[in-house]
Design a protein around this motif. Structure first.
Motif, PDB file in Angstrom:
ATOM      1  N   VAL A 174      24.949  -5.007   8.855  1.00  0.00           N
ATOM      2  CA  VAL A 174      25.810  -4.241   9.755  1.00  0.00           C
ATOM      3  C   VAL A 174      26.678  -5.191  10.580  1.00  0.00           C
ATOM      4  CG1 VAL A 174      25.883  -2.526  11.599  1.00  0.00           C
ATOM      5  CG2 VAL A 174      24.058  -2.435   9.878  1.00  0.00           C
ATOM      6  N   GLY A 175      27.986  -5.000  10.454  1.00  0.00           N
ATOM      7  CA  GLY A 175      28.927  -5.810  11.214  1.00  0.00           C
ATOM      8  C   GLY A 175      29.794  -4.956  12.112  1.00  0.00           C
ATOM      9  N   THR A 176      30.648  -5.605  12.867  1.00  0.00           N
ATOM     10  CA  THR A 176      31.495  -4.900  13.828  1.00  0.00           C
ATOM     11  C   THR A 176      32.655  -4.167  13.153  1.00  0.00           C
ATOM     12  OG1 THR A 176      32.705  -6.976  14.167  1.00  0.00           O
ATOM     13  CG2 THR A 176      30.948  -6.432  15.743  1.00  0.00           C
ATOM     14  N   ARG A 177      33.043  -4.570  11.941  1.00  0.00           N
ATOM     15  CA  ARG A 177      34.143  -3.927  11.235  1.00  0.00           C
ATOM     16  C   ARG A 177      33.676  -3.023  10.095  1.00  0.00           C
ATOM     17  NH1 ARG A 177      38.495  -8.119   9.336  1.00  0.00           N
ATOM     18  NH2 ARG A 177      39.420  -6.129   8.634  1.00  0.00           N
ATOM     19  N   ALA A 178      32.505  -3.296   9.562  1.00  0.00           N
ATOM     20  CA  ALA A 178      31.991  -2.515   8.425  1.00  0.00           C
ATOM     21  C   ALA A 178      30.537  -2.878   8.204  1.00  0.00           C
ATOM     22  CB  ALA A 178      32.813  -2.791   7.163  1.00  0.00           C
ATOM     23  N   ARG A 179      29.889  -2.125   7.334  1.00  0.00           N
ATOM     24  CA  ARG A 179      28.513  -2.426   6.944  1.00  0.00           C
ATOM     25  C   ARG A 179      28.409  -2.401   5.420  1.00  0.00           C
ATOM     26  NH1 ARG A 179      27.923   3.223   7.986  1.00  0.00           N
ATOM     27  NH2 ARG A 179      26.885   4.274   6.229  1.00  0.00           N
ATOM     28  N   ILE A 180      27.395  -3.077   4.916  1.00  0.00           N
ATOM     29  CA  ILE A 180      27.059  -3.040   3.492  1.00  0.00           C
ATOM     30  C   ILE A 180      25.703  -2.383   3.354  1.00  0.00           C
ATOM     31  CG2 ILE A 180      26.430  -4.415   1.467  1.00  0.00           C
ATOM     32  CD1 ILE A 180      28.512  -6.473   2.368  1.00  0.00           C
ATOM     33  N   ASP A 181      25.616  -1.340   2.526  1.00  0.00           N
ATOM     34  CA  ASP A 181      24.358  -0.669   2.219  1.00  0.00           C
ATOM     35  C   ASP A 181      24.022  -0.957   0.759  1.00  0.00           C
ATOM     36  OD1 ASP A 181      24.105   0.701   4.770  1.00  0.00           O
ATOM     37  OD2 ASP A 181      25.765   1.964   4.091  1.00  0.00           O
ATOM     38  N   ILE A 182      22.959  -1.735   0.541  1.00  0.00           N
ATOM     39  CA  ILE A 182      22.538  -2.085  -0.822  1.00  0.00           C
ATOM     40  C   ILE A 182      21.439  -1.114  -1.233  1.00  0.00           C
ATOM     41  CG2 ILE A 182      21.799  -3.914  -2.368  1.00  0.00           C
ATOM     42  CD1 ILE A 182      22.593  -5.946  -0.251  1.00  0.00           C
ATOM     43  N   ASP A 183      21.643  -0.464  -2.356  1.00  0.00           N
ATOM     44  CA  ASP A 183      20.766   0.623  -2.768  1.00  0.00           C
ATOM     45  C   ASP A 183      19.466   0.117  -3.379  1.00  0.00           C
ATOM     46  OD1 ASP A 183      22.623   2.647  -2.008  1.00  0.00           O
ATOM     47  OD2 ASP A 183      23.777   2.223  -3.819  1.00  0.00           O
ATOM     48  N   ARG A 184      18.547   1.064  -3.579  1.00  0.00           N
ATOM     49  CA  ARG A 184      17.304   0.798  -4.282  1.00  0.00           C
ATOM     50  C   ARG A 184      17.626   0.356  -5.712  1.00  0.00           C
ATOM     51  NH1 ARG A 184      11.987   2.556  -3.749  1.00  0.00           N
ATOM     52  NH2 ARG A 184      10.860   2.626  -5.717  1.00  0.00           N
ATOM     53  N   VAL A 185      17.044  -0.686  -6.214  1.00  0.00           N
ATOM     54  CA  VAL A 185      16.148  -1.616  -5.537  1.00  0.00           C
ATOM     55  C   VAL A 185      17.000  -2.830  -5.195  1.00  0.00           C
ATOM     56  CG1 VAL A 185      14.138  -3.107  -5.819  1.00  0.00           C
ATOM     57  CG2 VAL A 185      14.090  -0.768  -6.730  1.00  0.00           C
ATOM     58  N   TRP A 186      17.182  -3.117  -3.924  1.00  0.00           N
ATOM     59  CA  TRP A 186      18.221  -4.023  -3.460  1.00  0.00           C
ATOM     60  C   TRP A 186      18.099  -5.431  -4.018  1.00  0.00           C
ATOM     61  CZ3 TRP A 186      17.243  -8.528  -0.858  1.00  0.00           C
ATOM     62  CH2 TRP A 186      15.979  -8.668  -0.275  1.00  0.00           C
ATOM     63  N   TYR A 187      16.892  -5.892  -4.319  1.00  0.00           N
ATOM     64  CA  TYR A 187      16.695  -7.279  -4.759  1.00  0.00           C
ATOM     65  C   TYR A 187      16.806  -7.423  -6.272  1.00  0.00           C
ATOM     66  CZ  TYR A 187      12.051  -5.181  -5.029  1.00  0.00           C
ATOM     67  OH  TYR A 187      11.006  -4.324  -5.268  1.00  0.00           O
ATOM     68  N   ARG A 208       0.793  -1.224   0.000  1.00  0.00           N
ATOM     69  CA  ARG A 208       0.000   0.000   0.000  1.00  0.00           C
ATOM     70  C   ARG A 208       0.828   1.278   0.000  1.00  0.00           C
ATOM     71  NH1 ARG A 208      -5.404  -1.225   1.537  1.00  0.00           N
ATOM     72  NH2 ARG A 208      -5.796  -3.325   0.733  1.00  0.00           N
ATOM     73  N   ALA A 209       2.137   1.179   0.226  1.00  0.00           N
ATOM     74  CA  ALA A 209       2.975   2.376   0.283  1.00  0.00           C
ATOM     75  C   ALA A 209       4.393   2.010  -0.127  1.00  0.00           C
ATOM     76  CB  ALA A 209       2.980   2.984   1.681  1.00  0.00           C
ATOM     77  N   ALA A 210       5.015   2.865  -0.946  1.00  0.00           N
ATOM     78  CA  ALA A 210       6.356   2.599  -1.462  1.00  0.00           C
ATOM     79  C   ALA A 210       7.415   3.181  -0.533  1.00  0.00           C
ATOM     80  CB  ALA A 210       6.509   3.179  -2.858  1.00  0.00           C
ATOM     81  N   GLY A 211       8.325   2.334  -0.086  1.00  0.00           N
ATOM     82  CA  GLY A 211       9.411   2.769   0.780  1.00  0.00           C
ATOM     83  C   GLY A 211      10.735   2.779   0.037  1.00  0.00           C
ATOM     84  N   PRO A 212      11.853   2.779   0.773  1.00  0.00           N
ATOM     85  CA  PRO A 212      13.162   2.889   0.121  1.00  0.00           C
ATOM     86  C   PRO A 212      13.591   1.656  -0.652  1.00  0.00           C
ATOM     87  CG  PRO A 212      13.408   2.594   2.489  1.00  0.00           C
ATOM     88  CD  PRO A 212      11.944   2.820   2.238  1.00  0.00           C
ATOM     89  N   ASN A 213      13.078   0.470  -0.274  1.00  0.00           N
ATOM     90  CA  ASN A 213      13.485  -0.777  -0.919  1.00  0.00           C
ATOM     91  C   ASN A 213      15.009  -0.913  -0.954  1.00  0.00           C
ATOM     92  OD1 ASN A 213      10.949  -2.167  -1.772  1.00  0.00           O
ATOM     93  ND2 ASN A 213      10.599  -0.202  -2.782  1.00  0.00           N
ATOM     94  N   SER A 214      15.587  -0.749   0.227  1.00  0.00           N
ATOM     95  CA  SER A 214      17.026  -0.899   0.401  1.00  0.00           C
ATOM     96  C   SER A 214      17.292  -1.982   1.443  1.00  0.00           C
ATOM     97  CB  SER A 214      17.650   0.426   0.847  1.00  0.00           C
ATOM     98  OG  SER A 214      17.093   0.853   2.074  1.00  0.00           O
ATOM     99  N   ALA A 215      18.541  -2.399   1.524  1.00  0.00           N
ATOM    100  CA  ALA A 215      18.912  -3.432   2.487  1.00  0.00           C
ATOM    101  C   ALA A 215      20.265  -3.088   3.090  1.00  0.00           C
ATOM    102  CB  ALA A 215      18.961  -4.799   1.826  1.00  0.00           C
ATOM    103  N   HIS A 216      20.457  -3.505   4.343  1.00  0.00           N
ATOM    104  CA  HIS A 216      21.665  -3.132   5.081  1.00  0.00           C
ATOM    105  C   HIS A 216      22.120  -4.318   5.931  1.00  0.00           C
ATOM    106  CE1 HIS A 216      20.576   0.998   3.969  1.00  0.00           C
ATOM    107  NE2 HIS A 216      19.347   0.591   4.236  1.00  0.00           N
TER     108      HIS A 216
END
Length: 327
Positions: A239-252, A229-237
């Motif tokens: 998070v680890g202790t040394r670094a994180r991965i940020d996957i952008d729209r559209v992550w899948y 019913r509502a469009a969001g960022p469609n991103s994925a993240h």
């Protein structure tokens, strides 16, 4: 090329996207089957497919088809997949694999009895950016993975007659959309040890929005949100202790991501370079498995597809969504 000949079962939008990507990859699409001879012929004409069958039974009986892509709505997946397996065809079944875990187990059991490949078409797992994500995690670039966040949120329709809002058709945001982030959490963190879910239901009783919080064996947490019913960022993240991965729209889908240190330093940037939509990667994986004499995916084993359907069953039980087809 392995020489495998593909059959396409059903002629809807997802079948069009998949067939286009198969042909982009140079794979052999030999036949299409529909409940309507006219629909099958139109599809065959569009893609230059040699044989158009006016029933699924005729597709199953086609001796020049080795593997069938199941593109029907998910309440029909189990019946269609079992029919093709019994006819001696390997199957790639559009996600979600089935309607329930019990149906998924039934498909698995037939696949094992017949010695054929049955694989869930969770195409995201096979995309190049996800291959790189898993490599970074395995190499320790993130350190200890602590949390995973992902959403699949679209503004589709509130029409009560639309299949997404119809429980008879397996409607609801969870199975159509939420399967992506739930499967993603499984992929990165493994099976959940606890699942908590809340939802907002549509007027028809189908789920319009669903949120989950899950714990996993390592102690890591995952959260997912799905909405029709509502469009969001469609991103994925991740998070680890040394670094994180940020996957952008559209992550899948084929996209970009960044590996970022805790102080904000970007350690790696990745950009997908994919022809078409990217659905061919799962097909190429299926062909490789069959060529190697294997009948189970290493990236998404059949037992895992069954277990993920069990997680979706658990979520539905918590939010009060029950399909009429269930016992």
């Amino acid at each position: 090329m392995t020489g495998l000949r593909w059959g396409i079962l059903a002629t809807g939008g997802i079948a069009h996207a998949f067939t286009s990507d198969l042909q982009t990859a140079g794979l052999d699409v030999a036949a299409v089957g529909s409940r309507s001879a006219g629909s099958a012929q139109r599809f065959a004409d569009e893609f230059g497919i040699a044989r158009a069958h006016g029933s699924y039974d005729d597709l199953a009986a086609d001796p020049d088809v080795d593997i069938v892509y199941i593109a029907t709505p998910h309440p029909a997946h189990a019946e269609n997949a079992i029919a093709m397996l019994e006819a001696g065809k390997h199957v790639l079944v559009e996600k979600p694999f089935t309607l329930t875990a019990a149906e998924a187990a039934a498909v698995r059991d037939v696949a094992r009895r017949t010695g054929l490949l049955a694989m869930e078409a969770m195409w995201t797992r096979y995309l190049p950016h996800m291959v790189r994500v898993r490599t970074l995690i395995a190499d320790g670039a993130l350190g200890e993975v602590r949390t995973v966040f992902a959403d699949h949120t679209q503004q589709i329709t509130d029409d009560p007659t639309h299949r997404l809002n119809d429980l008879e058709l397996g409607g609801g945001a969870l199975l159509d959309l939420g399967i992506y982030p739930v499967s993603f959490a499984w992929d990165i963190l493994g099976a959940p040890t606890t699942v908590r879910a809340v939802a907002r239901l549509a007027e028809t009783g189908a789920d319009a929005e669903v949120a989950t919080v899950m714990t996993h064996g390592s102690g890591a947490l995952s959260t997912t949100v799905s909405s029709s019913r509502a469009a969001g960022p469609n991103s994925a993240h991740i998070v680890g202790t040394r670094a994180r991965i940020d996957i952008d729209r559209v992550w899948y889908t084929p996209t970009t991501f960044r590996l970022t240190a805790p102080d904000g330093t970007v350690l790696e940037e990745y950009a997908s370079d994919v022809d078409g939509r990217g659905m061919q990667y799962q097909a190429l994986a299926a062909e490789r498995l069959i060529a190697e004499g294997r009948v189970d995916s290493d990236l998404l084993p059949l037992d895992e597809s069954v277990a993920i359907m069990g997680t979706l069953d658990d979520i539905r039980a918590q939010i009060g969504v029950h399909y009429p087809q269930e016992a």
